[in-house]
Scaffold this motif. Structure first.
Motif, PDB file in Angstrom:
ATOM      1  N   ASN A  94     -32.464 -24.494 -25.971  1.00 25.93           N
ATOM      2  CA  ASN A  94     -33.825 -24.228 -25.498  1.00 25.93           C
ATOM      3  C   ASN A  94     -34.149 -25.211 -24.372  1.00 25.93           C
ATOM      4  OD1 ASN A  94     -33.933 -22.252 -27.340  1.00 25.93           O
ATOM      5  ND2 ASN A  94     -35.120 -23.407 -28.834  1.00 25.93           N
ATOM      6  N   LYS A  95     -34.667 -24.702 -23.264  1.00 26.46           N
ATOM      7  CA  LYS A  95     -34.852 -25.530 -22.071  1.00 26.46           C
ATOM      8  C   LYS A  95     -36.262 -25.360 -21.537  1.00 26.46           C
ATOM      9  CE  LYS A  95     -30.091 -25.457 -20.529  1.00 26.46           C
ATOM     10  NZ  LYS A  95     -29.164 -24.380 -20.724  1.00 26.46           N
ATOM     11  N   ASN A 129     -36.099 -13.138 -33.862  1.00 22.94           N
ATOM     12  CA  ASN A 129     -34.927 -13.052 -34.730  1.00 22.94           C
ATOM     13  C   ASN A 129     -34.833 -11.633 -35.290  1.00 22.94           C
ATOM     14  OD1 ASN A 129     -33.068 -13.285 -36.892  1.00 22.94           O
ATOM     15  ND2 ASN A 129     -33.479 -15.463 -36.973  1.00 22.94           N
ATOM     16  N   GLY A 130     -33.644 -11.063 -35.238  1.00 23.61           N
ATOM     17  CA  GLY A 130     -33.464  -9.675 -35.662  1.00 23.61           C
ATOM     18  C   GLY A 130     -33.269  -9.501 -37.155  1.00 23.61           C
ATOM     19  N   SER A 131     -33.500 -10.549 -37.943  1.00 24.30           N
ATOM     20  CA  SER A 131     -33.188 -10.420 -39.372  1.00 24.30           C
ATOM     21  C   SER A 131     -34.203  -9.548 -40.121  1.00 24.30           C
ATOM     22  CB  SER A 131     -33.076 -11.797 -40.021  1.00 24.30           C
ATOM     23  OG  SER A 131     -34.272 -12.495 -39.813  1.00 24.30           O
ATOM     24  N   LEU A 186     -29.516  -5.732 -30.044  1.00 19.40           N
ATOM     25  CA  LEU A 186     -29.803  -6.917 -30.869  1.00 19.40           C
ATOM     26  C   LEU A 186     -28.773  -8.001 -30.561  1.00 19.40           C
ATOM     27  CD1 LEU A 186     -30.981  -8.557 -33.150  1.00 19.40           C
ATOM     28  CD2 LEU A 186     -30.120  -6.905 -34.773  1.00 19.40           C
ATOM     29  N   GLY A 187     -29.240  -9.086 -29.928  1.00 18.25           N
ATOM     30  CA  GLY A 187     -28.333 -10.168 -29.526  1.00 18.25           C
ATOM     31  C   GLY A 187     -27.766  -9.910 -28.147  1.00 18.25           C
ATOM     32  N   SER A 188     -28.650  -9.834 -27.143  1.00 21.81           N
ATOM     33  CA  SER A 188     -28.236  -9.400 -25.791  1.00 21.81           C
ATOM     34  C   SER A 188     -27.506 -10.464 -24.990  1.00 21.81           C
ATOM     35  CB  SER A 188     -29.463  -8.955 -24.984  1.00 21.81           C
ATOM     36  OG  SER A 188     -30.055  -7.825 -25.566  1.00 21.81           O
ATOM     37  N   GLY A 189     -27.505 -11.712 -25.456  1.00 20.02           N
ATOM     38  CA  GLY A 189     -26.839 -12.776 -24.694  1.00 20.02           C
ATOM     39  C   GLY A 189     -27.490 -12.929 -23.337  1.00 20.02           C
ATOM     40  N   VAL A 225     -32.639 -14.249 -29.824  1.00 18.92           N
ATOM     41  CA  VAL A 225     -33.298 -15.297 -30.588  1.00 18.92           C
ATOM     42  C   VAL A 225     -33.335 -16.615 -29.796  1.00 18.92           C
ATOM     43  CG1 VAL A 225     -31.226 -16.104 -31.834  1.00 18.92           C
ATOM     44  CG2 VAL A 225     -33.475 -16.218 -32.939  1.00 18.92           C
ATOM     45  N   GLN A 226     -32.470 -16.732 -28.769  1.00 23.73           N
ATOM     46  CA  GLN A 226     -32.405 -17.976 -27.997  1.00 23.73           C
ATOM     47  C   GLN A 226     -33.257 -17.897 -26.728  1.00 23.73           C
ATOM     48  OE1 GLN A 226     -28.692 -20.154 -27.378  1.00 23.73           O
ATOM     49  NE2 GLN A 226     -27.648 -18.355 -28.165  1.00 23.73           N
ATOM     50  N   GLU A 227     -34.149 -18.871 -26.570  1.00 19.00           N
ATOM     51  CA  GLU A 227     -34.999 -18.906 -25.373  1.00 19.00           C
ATOM     52  C   GLU A 227     -34.182 -18.967 -24.079  1.00 19.00           C
ATOM     53  OE1 GLU A 227     -37.767 -22.166 -25.400  1.00 19.00           O
ATOM     54  OE2 GLU A 227     -39.195 -21.007 -26.567  1.00 19.00           O
TER      55      GLU A 227
END
Ligand SMILES: C[S@@+](CC[C@H](N)C(=O)[O-])C[C@H]1O[C@@H](n2cnc3c(N)ncnc32)[C@H](O)[C@@H]1O
Length: 213
Positions: free
Chosen positions: A5-6, A96-98, A45-48, A70-72
């Protein structure tokens, strides 16, 4: 993916809240309102870093797409692509896709993409795999009755696990390949993800399946 996260990511997200949802709890059943046109809605879900979903949205203006991460840091990189391309049919979702059924209504999504999901090889982490049965339950809920899931991975263990998990869940397999890049028909319209490009260059075979409930 080594993205942390930045601060620049936070700023970029806050400057583009028309393109990205960060408090999506109240969006259930209203996702179409985020787009210019109401049209079939697909979720990755989880596009990177977003190469796949951006290209998919470019090629298919007749569909709407959501890139979920899920990652900023990762979502900010997708955002950069979206700001450059200004695709009216692509929205981003930082979450989060959970628990997809908290974010989407029943039958709200036409198709789901799971590309190179984290393999979580240790048995004690099996519940984190995106094809674990609790995830499949959520997918079944948010997908339209004739919707489907497309899944790609270089990881043989995760692929075999996913086949068994989906089969045990009663899912039907519409397409299956243990070497997508050498399957002329399936590969013709394939859009590579960042991980796919990296691993196929190293000589790994890409496994692919398309399944429905
Ligand atoms: C191995 S990377 C693959 C990225 C991309 N799909 C590709 O093929 O190049 C997996 C991505 O999924 C994201 N991810 C993993 N679990 C997630 C979850 N539960 N919700 C949202 N994103 C998730 C990670 O942050 C990471 O960016």
């Amino acid at each position: 993916m080594r993205l942390r996260n930045k601060p620049w990511a936070k700023d970029m997200i806050n400057d583009n809240l028309d393109l990205i949802s960060v408090q999506p709890e109240n969006m259930q059943g209203k996702w179409q309102d985020r787009f210019e046109k109401k049209q079939p809605l697909y979720l990755e879900l989880g596009s990177g870093k977003g190469a796949f979903i951006t290209e998919l949205a470019k090629r298919n203006p007749q569909n709407n797409y959501i890139a979920m991460e899920v990652q900023e840091g990762a979502i900010a990189l997708i955002l950069k692509k979206q700001v450059e391309n200004k695709l009216p049919n692509l929205q981003l979702l930082l979450a989060n896709g959970s628990n997809l059924s908290d974010l989407f209504a029943e039958n709200e999504i036409k198709g789901l993409y799971l590309n190179f999901s984290d393999p979580w090889p240790k048995t004690r982490h099996v519940k984190r795999r995106l094809t674990y049965k609790s995830f499949l339950e959520q997918y079944k809920y948010v997908l339209e009755d004739d919707g489907n899931i497309e899944f790609k991975t270089d990881n043989q263990g995760l692929f075999e696990y996913s086949l068994v998990s989906m089969n045990n869940f009663g899912m039907k397999f519409d397409e299956l390949s243990l070497d997508l890049h050498n399957d002329e028909a399936l590969n013709e319209n394939n859009i590579q993800t960042e991980y796919e490009e990296k691993f196929s260059k190293k000589g790994f075979r890409i496994n692919y399946l398309k399944a429905s409930f």
